[in-house]
Motif scaffolding. Sequence first.
Motif, PDB file in Angstrom:
ATOM      1  N   SER A 111       0.816  -1.212   0.000  1.00 57.19           N
ATOM      2  CA  SER A 111       0.000   0.000   0.000  1.00 57.19           C
ATOM      3  C   SER A 111       0.847   1.259   0.000  1.00 57.19           C
ATOM      4  CB  SER A 111      -0.928   0.008   1.210  1.00 57.19           C
ATOM      5  OG  SER A 111      -0.176   0.246   2.391  1.00 57.19           O
ATOM      6  N   LEU A 112       2.115   1.130   0.395  1.00 50.20           N
ATOM      7  CA  LEU A 112       2.973   2.310   0.460  1.00 50.20           C
ATOM      8  C   LEU A 112       3.867   2.433  -0.757  1.00 50.20           C
ATOM      9  CD1 LEU A 112       3.835   2.208   4.242  1.00 50.20           C
ATOM     10  CD2 LEU A 112       2.575   3.981   3.045  1.00 50.20           C
ATOM     11  N   GLN A 113       3.608   1.600  -1.785  1.00 50.13           N
ATOM     12  CA  GLN A 113       4.459   1.656  -2.965  1.00 50.13           C
ATOM     13  C   GLN A 113       3.864   2.553  -4.035  1.00 50.13           C
ATOM     14  OE1 GLN A 113       5.240  -2.254  -4.363  1.00 50.13           O
ATOM     15  NE2 GLN A 113       6.470  -2.776  -2.565  1.00 50.13           N
ATOM     16  N   GLY A 114       3.435   3.733  -3.656  1.00 49.12           N
ATOM     17  CA  GLY A 114       2.942   4.645  -4.674  1.00 49.12           C
ATOM     18  C   GLY A 114       1.477   4.421  -4.991  1.00 49.12           C
ATOM     19  N   ASN A 115       0.978   5.177  -5.938  1.00 50.22           N
ATOM     20  CA  ASN A 115      -0.447   5.116  -6.273  1.00 50.22           C
ATOM     21  C   ASN A 115      -0.862   3.723  -6.699  1.00 50.22           C
ATOM     22  OD1 ASN A 115      -1.394   7.826  -5.850  1.00 50.22           O
ATOM     23  ND2 ASN A 115      -0.050   8.419  -7.534  1.00 50.22           N
ATOM     24  N   LYS A 116       0.004   3.072  -7.484  1.00 47.80           N
ATOM     25  CA  LYS A 116      -0.363   1.741  -7.975  1.00 47.80           C
ATOM     26  C   LYS A 116      -0.506   0.746  -6.836  1.00 47.80           C
ATOM     27  CE  LYS A 116       1.219   1.729 -12.737  1.00 47.80           C
ATOM     28  NZ  LYS A 116       2.318   1.364 -13.632  1.00 47.80           N
ATOM     29  N   GLY A 117       0.441   0.803  -5.903  1.00 48.96           N
ATOM     30  CA  GLY A 117       0.389  -0.131  -4.776  1.00 48.96           C
ATOM     31  C   GLY A 117      -0.865   0.059  -3.955  1.00 48.96           C
ATOM     32  N   PHE A 118      -1.160   1.333  -3.670  1.00 47.89           N
ATOM     33  CA  PHE A 118      -2.363   1.650  -2.883  1.00 47.89           C
ATOM     34  C   PHE A 118      -3.613   1.166  -3.611  1.00 47.89           C
ATOM     35  CE2 PHE A 118      -4.460   3.938   0.453  1.00 47.89           C
ATOM     36  CZ  PHE A 118      -5.647   4.374  -0.100  1.00 47.89           C
TER      37      PHE A 118
ATOM     38  N   TRP B  90      -8.889   6.904   4.454  1.00 46.96           N
ATOM     39  CA  TRP B  90      -7.954   7.493   3.522  1.00 46.96           C
ATOM     40  C   TRP B  90      -8.425   7.165   2.116  1.00 46.96           C
ATOM     41  CZ3 TRP B  90      -7.108   3.675   7.111  1.00 46.96           C
ATOM     42  CH2 TRP B  90      -6.570   4.111   8.339  1.00 46.96           C
ATOM     43  N   SER B  91      -8.575   8.192   1.303  1.00 44.29           N
ATOM     44  CA  SER B  91      -9.174   7.941  -0.003  1.00 44.29           C
ATOM     45  C   SER B  91      -8.128   7.698  -1.078  1.00 44.29           C
ATOM     46  CB  SER B  91     -10.068   9.111  -0.410  1.00 44.29           C
ATOM     47  OG  SER B  91      -9.331  10.314  -0.259  1.00 44.29           O
ATOM     48  N   ASP B  92      -6.901   8.124  -0.845  1.00 44.43           N
ATOM     49  CA  ASP B  92      -5.891   7.854  -1.860  1.00 44.43           C
ATOM     50  C   ASP B  92      -4.532   7.660  -1.214  1.00 44.43           C
ATOM     51  OD1 ASP B  92      -5.788  11.341  -2.893  1.00 44.43           O
ATOM     52  OD2 ASP B  92      -4.963  10.340  -1.150  1.00 44.43           O
ATOM     53  N   TYR B  93      -3.563   7.352  -2.058  1.00 35.45           N
ATOM     54  CA  TYR B  93      -2.219   7.041  -1.587  1.00 35.45           C
ATOM     55  C   TYR B  93      -1.626   8.186  -0.770  1.00 35.45           C
ATOM     56  CZ  TYR B  93       2.836   6.491  -1.879  1.00 35.45           C
ATOM     57  OH  TYR B  93       4.152   6.428  -1.582  1.00 35.45           O
ATOM     58  N   GLN B  94      -1.823   9.418  -1.246  1.00 33.73           N
ATOM     59  CA  GLN B  94      -1.221  10.566  -0.558  1.00 33.73           C
ATOM     60  C   GLN B  94      -1.723  10.689   0.873  1.00 33.73           C
ATOM     61  OE1 GLN B  94       1.272  12.207  -1.540  1.00 33.73           O
ATOM     62  NE2 GLN B  94       1.300  11.256  -3.554  1.00 33.73           N
ATOM     63  N   GLN B  95      -3.039  10.504   1.033  1.00 36.60           N
ATOM     64  CA  GLN B  95      -3.608  10.604   2.381  1.00 36.60           C
ATOM     65  C   GLN B  95      -3.073   9.510   3.284  1.00 36.60           C
ATOM     66  OE1 GLN B  95      -7.841  10.724   2.633  1.00 36.60           O
ATOM     67  NE2 GLN B  95      -7.967  12.858   2.003  1.00 36.60           N
ATOM     68  N   TRP B  96      -3.001   8.295   2.740  1.00 35.80           N
ATOM     69  CA  TRP B  96      -2.542   7.145   3.509  1.00 35.80           C
ATOM     70  C   TRP B  96      -1.091   7.342   3.943  1.00 35.80           C
ATOM     71  CZ3 TRP B  96      -3.279   3.287   6.508  1.00 35.80           C
ATOM     72  CH2 TRP B  96      -2.512   2.125   6.498  1.00 35.80           C
ATOM     73  N   ARG B  97      -0.269   7.706   2.975  1.00 32.30           N
ATOM     74  CA  ARG B  97       1.129   7.904   3.277  1.00 32.30           C
ATOM     75  C   ARG B  97       1.320   9.085   4.234  1.00 32.30           C
ATOM     76  NH1 ARG B  97       6.249   6.949   0.576  1.00 32.30           N
ATOM     77  NH2 ARG B  97       7.739   8.374   1.552  1.00 32.30           N
ATOM     78  N   GLY B  98       0.516  10.149   3.991  1.00 30.36           N
ATOM     79  CA  GLY B  98       0.600  11.319   4.861  1.00 30.36           C
ATOM     80  C   GLY B  98       0.283  10.978   6.306  1.00 30.36           C
ATOM     81  N   TRP B  99      -0.720  10.103   6.472  1.00 28.84           N
ATOM     82  CA  TRP B  99      -1.089   9.722   7.834  1.00 28.84           C
ATOM     83  C   TRP B  99       0.048   8.986   8.525  1.00 28.84           C
ATOM     84  CZ3 TRP B  99      -2.512   4.819  10.136  1.00 28.84           C
ATOM     85  CH2 TRP B  99      -3.142   4.941  11.373  1.00 28.84           C
ATOM     86  N   LEU B 100       0.678   8.082   7.782  1.00 27.89           N
ATOM     87  CA  LEU B 100       1.762   7.303   8.373  1.00 27.89           C
ATOM     88  C   LEU B 100       3.051   8.105   8.499  1.00 27.89           C
ATOM     89  CD1 LEU B 100       1.308   3.779   6.778  1.00 27.89           C
ATOM     90  CD2 LEU B 100       1.194   4.365   9.192  1.00 27.89           C
TER      91      LEU B 100
ATOM     92  N   PHE C 221       9.599  -2.613  10.042  1.00 21.19           N
ATOM     93  CA  PHE C 221      10.420  -1.469  10.430  1.00 21.19           C
ATOM     94  C   PHE C 221      10.919  -0.715   9.206  1.00 21.19           C
ATOM     95  CE2 PHE C 221      13.110   0.989  13.062  1.00 21.19           C
ATOM     96  CZ  PHE C 221      14.338   1.106  12.426  1.00 21.19           C
ATOM     97  N   LEU C 222      11.488  -1.453   8.227  1.00 17.01           N
ATOM     98  CA  LEU C 222      12.003  -0.795   7.029  1.00 17.01           C
ATOM     99  C   LEU C 222      10.887  -0.094   6.256  1.00 17.01           C
ATOM    100  CD1 LEU C 222      14.538  -3.439   5.733  1.00 17.01           C
ATOM    101  CD2 LEU C 222      15.016  -1.258   6.822  1.00 17.01           C
ATOM    102  N   THR C 223       9.726  -0.759   6.170  1.00 20.38           N
ATOM    103  CA  THR C 223       8.601  -0.180   5.447  1.00 20.38           C
ATOM    104  C   THR C 223       8.184   1.144   6.073  1.00 20.38           C
ATOM    105  OG1 THR C 223       7.854  -2.407   4.948  1.00 20.38           O
ATOM    106  CG2 THR C 223       6.275  -0.627   4.599  1.00 20.38           C
ATOM    107  N   LEU C 224       8.086   1.144   7.399  1.00 19.58           N
ATOM    108  CA  LEU C 224       7.625   2.358   8.086  1.00 19.58           C
ATOM    109  C   LEU C 224       8.686   3.458   8.079  1.00 19.58           C
ATOM    110  CD1 LEU C 224       5.652   0.652  10.961  1.00 19.58           C
ATOM    111  CD2 LEU C 224       4.709   2.136   9.191  1.00 19.58           C
ATOM    112  N   MET C 225       9.938   3.060   8.156  1.00 20.96           N
ATOM    113  CA  MET C 225      11.009   4.051   8.108  1.00 20.96           C
ATOM    114  C   MET C 225      11.057   4.735   6.749  1.00 20.96           C
ATOM    115  SD  MET C 225      12.747   4.516  10.893  1.00 20.96           S
ATOM    116  CE  MET C 225      11.126   4.550  11.630  1.00 20.96           C
ATOM    117  N   ALA C 226      10.774   3.945   5.697  1.00 23.02           N
ATOM    118  CA  ALA C 226      10.822   4.493   4.342  1.00 23.02           C
ATOM    119  C   ALA C 226       9.815   5.621   4.168  1.00 23.02           C
ATOM    120  CB  ALA C 226      10.573   3.388   3.318  1.00 23.02           C
ATOM    121  N   VAL C 227       8.712   5.539   4.904  1.00 26.35           N
ATOM    122  CA  VAL C 227       7.677   6.566   4.795  1.00 26.35           C
ATOM    123  C   VAL C 227       8.203   7.924   5.286  1.00 26.35           C
ATOM    124  CG1 VAL C 227       5.407   7.272   5.599  1.00 26.35           C
ATOM    125  CG2 VAL C 227       5.819   4.902   5.029  1.00 26.35           C
ATOM    126  N   LEU C 228       9.081   7.871   6.286  1.00 28.06           N
ATOM    127  CA  LEU C 228       9.591   9.116   6.857  1.00 28.06           C
ATOM    128  C   LEU C 228      10.654   9.742   5.979  1.00 28.06           C
ATOM    129  CD1 LEU C 228       9.929   8.168  10.628  1.00 28.06           C
ATOM    130  CD2 LEU C 228       8.196   9.582   9.550  1.00 28.06           C
TER     131      LEU C 228
END
Lengths: 126, 112
Positions: free
Chosen positions: A49-56, B37-47, B104-111
């Motif tokens: 889900s965190l791999q960009g728009n496509k992943g989400f 969260w309606s899209d990727y940006q919102q989801w990633r922004g939250w995390l 851990f790596l997944t969540l760190m990548a978000v930051l």
Amino acid sequence: MSNNDKQPHYLNLFRFHFPVTAVLSIGHRITGAVLALLIPVLVYLLALSLQGNKGFAAVTALFDATWVRVISVFLIWALVHHGLAGVRFLLLDLELGIARPTAKMTAWAVNIGGIVIFLLSAVILI
Amino acid sequence: MNHAIYGLRSWLLQRLTAVYLFIYILYFLSNLLFDPWSDYQQWRGWLAHPAVNIATLLFFAALLLHAWVGLRDIVIDYIQPLAVRFVALVLIGTALLAMGGWAFLTLMAVLA
């Protein structure tokens, strides 16, 4: 143990009468094991889900499929059952609800609560 | 630590992680139900919020510890031969650590 040959062994689980508290306890263990097996799936979905728009989009599309929703209903049931039974055990640790009638009541409450959530999520998701 | 007290440590760990998992799941569900969260940006922004990110990291740490205690109990109850038990525990422990590293790596990548 020296008496092993003479002691009767009766391990036909299908003919035991299990009190509801026992059913709850093994349900707690089984749901726990099932949920533990799902941890890789959980982490994978997070990563996807965190791999960009496509992943989400891929993850949201996954949950549009009916078979995924059906499985999710069962998993929600497993989670709720495990959680509620867990809360009951926590309360027992604090010595709340140890008397046998109370223990039976709370066991039934957890079972029924689980089924209610199961039906609710089935309605909502499917 | 006195050997006899290891049981107590696991028991306590299982309860404490359970409480944290419960609270986090309720928090996550309330987000999902009332402010999804309606899209990727919102989801990633939250995390990407440091507090949410760390709380989620703690969620996975708690989840893996909680699962370890539970699964170890199952192995101890049903697997008696020492060699098989040892292998099972090593495999389970390694798998859980791998999950932890991945999360851990997944969540760190978000930051980043």
